[in-house]
Design an enzyme around this catalytic site. Structure first.
Site, mmCIF file in Angstrom:
data_model
loop_
_atom_site.group_PDB
_atom_site.id
_atom_site.type_symbol
_atom_site.label_atom_id
_atom_site.label_comp_id
_atom_site.label_asym_id
_atom_site.label_seq_id
_atom_site.Cartn_x
_atom_site.Cartn_y
_atom_site.Cartn_z
ATOM 1 C CG HIS A 113 -2.007 -0.989 1.203
ATOM 2 N ND1 HIS A 113 -3.332 -0.646 1.088
ATOM 3 C CD2 HIS A 113 -1.982 -2.352 1.263
ATOM 4 C CE1 HIS A 113 -4.076 -1.740 1.075
ATOM 5 N NE2 HIS A 113 -3.282 -2.784 1.189
ATOM 6 C CG ASP A 146 -4.595 2.507 1.924
ATOM 7 O OD1 ASP A 146 -3.799 2.293 1.006
ATOM 8 O OD2 ASP A 146 -5.273 1.602 2.467
ATOM 9 C CD1 TRP A 172 13.978 -17.523 -5.120
ATOM 10 C CD2 TRP A 172 15.807 -18.623 -5.760
ATOM 11 N NE1 TRP A 172 15.058 -16.816 -4.662
ATOM 12 C CE2 TRP A 172 16.204 -17.474 -5.048
ATOM 13 C CE3 TRP A 172 16.782 -19.479 -6.276
ATOM 14 C CZ2 TRP A 172 17.537 -17.151 -4.832
ATOM 15 C CZ3 TRP A 172 18.116 -19.159 -6.057
ATOM 16 C CH2 TRP A 172 18.489 -18.017 -5.347
ATOM 17 C CG HIS A 206 -1.025 -13.509 -4.965
ATOM 18 N ND1 HIS A 206 -0.065 -13.062 -5.834
ATOM 19 C CD2 HIS A 206 -1.240 -12.482 -4.101
ATOM 20 C CE1 HIS A 206 0.286 -11.824 -5.507
ATOM 21 N NE2 HIS A 206 -0.417 -11.453 -4.459
ATOM 22 C CG ASN A 264 0.502 -3.772 -6.068
ATOM 23 O OD1 ASN A 264 -0.093 -2.852 -6.614
ATOM 24 N ND2 ASN A 264 0.836 -3.744 -4.791
#
Length: 482
Positions: free
Chosen positions: A16, A118, A344, A365, A369
């Site tokens: 955020h 926000d 990884w 997921h 972003n």
């Protein structure tokens, strides 16, 4: 007259804080007149590791010498003890900062063009707009589809009897009918207190002078039209929406004098568009049973893969730990897939990996972003949502945008996926010649072009930033002097 400032009030989560700061930088760059940015920094109540990430980011920004941005650190407050979940906890915690936010804004000696809060900070509207007379704006790090759902939530709540659960499709203007199973965590269950938090905030969003969205107008035109037409806020004013995305903090790739990340060096040895990349965000992790299902699915798919596998958090913490591959993977898996696969166990440079020519698909997921990063590079997706608004994002990526192959995720069983289902989805995404895969890949490339053009001179996001800055400058006031 002193240069006006825009006050940013982000929450402490790195996902955020950084996008809001990046949005502030873009306002500075596109404003037709001089501006400064003032960032109010709230200390994180717990999880010092993430707080230290924020502190390090602030140190880097201050060391960059960009004098137009300054950080004001607010004093700590006691966190609330009565809450139903993370959303309500953050909202209540932020509310305790209202006196400090009010004091910080009132103490500014320059005109304030706007206070940008926000998604979790609508309780600060009272301190900014109502008490000090400063225009308040909302910054959503989400899609326009999520904005539409949040604005729609009060009327949706009123339309459905309280005793009835959302069991069928839900109407969100601008989208195909949304299955109830795809609603964000907290909105899918009307019996939990978090549901009321969403409805409360959806109602308060209409008070904003404007909503700033981290999306691109060309990605979600029907939803944006529905918001602008008032179809998401019947009987109530719809706030102006400014689409300024994709807001992605771009970090430079490794220079010639630096050693490339091991994952990137491995990708350098792989054919073009041949690797499916699996990564599940900063908090995504798996226990051994699910990791085994993923491993079997990847092995059977026959495709090359780069898999970021994190382990479950230590007791009492929330952040994943480095994966212990010996404990998480089936015996012999690494040997069987040697040469065509890499696992990884730690954090990886996601943006650099998505930019690599060898990557042809992304199992994600579906955090927004990550979605924007994938679209920026034209990489089609298989969404595997784990929580928050990710199930809803996954639905829009498949049903509205057409940039993803669907994956059957069992939400009632901890968002689990069976090996055969992952194998099917990877093959559908990566197999050459498949009609569905071709359409998804073609659409992803179209979205890449739209994202790139939007931020260029004359592009939709560039123009939206200019309109936003002009609107803010027109409304600039000295705090409390309106």
């Amino acid at each position: 007259m002193a240069t006006p400032t825009i006050v940013l009030v982000p929450v402490w989560g790195i996902g955020h804080f950084v996008p809001m700061l990046e949005a502030g930088k873009r306002m500075l760059a596109r404003s037709p007149h001089p501006l400064t940015i003032t960032v109010l920094v709230m200390p994180e109540p717990a999880e010092a590791k993430r707080a230290s990430e924020i502190a390090e980011h602030i140190r880097q920004e201050e060391a960059s010498g960009l004098a137009a941005i300054r950080f004001l650190h607010l004093p700590a407050v006691d966190p609330p003890t009565d809450h139903s979940g993370i959303e309500e906890f953050i909202s209540r915690y932020v509310q305790r900062y209202a006196p400090h936010v009010r004091s910080a804004i009132a103490g500014l000696t320059c005109p304030v063009a706007g206070v940008v809060v926000d998604i979790f900070c609508t309780t600060l509207f009272d301190a900014a707009a109502h008490e000090l007379g400063v225009p308040a704006y909302l910054y959503l790090i989400t899609s326009a589809a999520m904005c539409a759902l949040l604005l729609r939530s009060p009327s949706l709540d009123a339309e459905v009897p309280v005793e009835v659960e959302f069991e069928e499709d839900v109407d969100v203007p601008g989208l195909p009918p949304v299955p109830a199973s795809c609603l964000p965590t907290g909105l899918e269950n009307r019996k939990i207190p978090t549901y009321k938090w969403f409805v409360y905030n959806g109602r308060r969003y209409t008070e904003a002078r404007g909503v700033i969205l981290n999306t691109v107008a060309e990605l979600e035109p029907r939803v944006l039209d529905a918001i602008a037409d008032g179809r998401c806020t019947p009987g109530t004013r719809a706030p102006p929406v400014y689409t300024i995305g994709p807001v992605i903090p771009f970090t430079p790739s490794s220079s010639d004098g630096e050693k490339a990340h091991e994952c990137v060096r491995w990708l350098d040895t792989q054919p073009r568009c041949s690797v499916v990349f699996l990564c599940f965000g900063g908090q995504g992790s798996f226990a051994a049973p699910q990791a085994h299902e993923i491993a079997h699915g990847l092995e059977r798919s026959g495709h090359r893969f780069l898999w970021v596998l994190r382990g479950k958090p230590e007791p009492g913490t929330k952040l994943p730990r480095d994966g212990n591959l010996a404990e998480l993977l089936p015996v012999g898996f690494l040997e069987k897939t040697k040469g065509r696969g890499m696992v990884w166990p730690s954090r990886a440079p996601q943006k650099e990996i998505l930019a690599h020519a060898a990557v042809g698909g992304f199992v994600t997921h579906a955090g927004w972003n990550s979605v924007l990063e994938s679209l920026w590079h034209g990489v089609p997706m298989v969404p595997w949502p784990l929580g928050a608004e990710q199930h809803y994002n996954a639905f829009t990526l498949v049903a509205a945008m057409g940039v993803a192959v669907p994956l059957e995720v069992d939400r009632k069983r901890g968002n689990s996926v069976e090996a055969a289902e992952l194998e099917r989805a990877v093959k559908a995404l990566m197999d050459d010649g498949g009609e569905h895969a071709g359409k998804v890949r073609e659409r992803a490339v179209e979205m890449k072009d739209a994202c790139r053009k939007a931020v260029e001179e004359g592009g939709s996001s560039n123009l939206a930033l200019q309109r936003l800055c002009e609107a803010m400058l027109d409304g600039a006031v000295l705090p409390g002097k309106q």
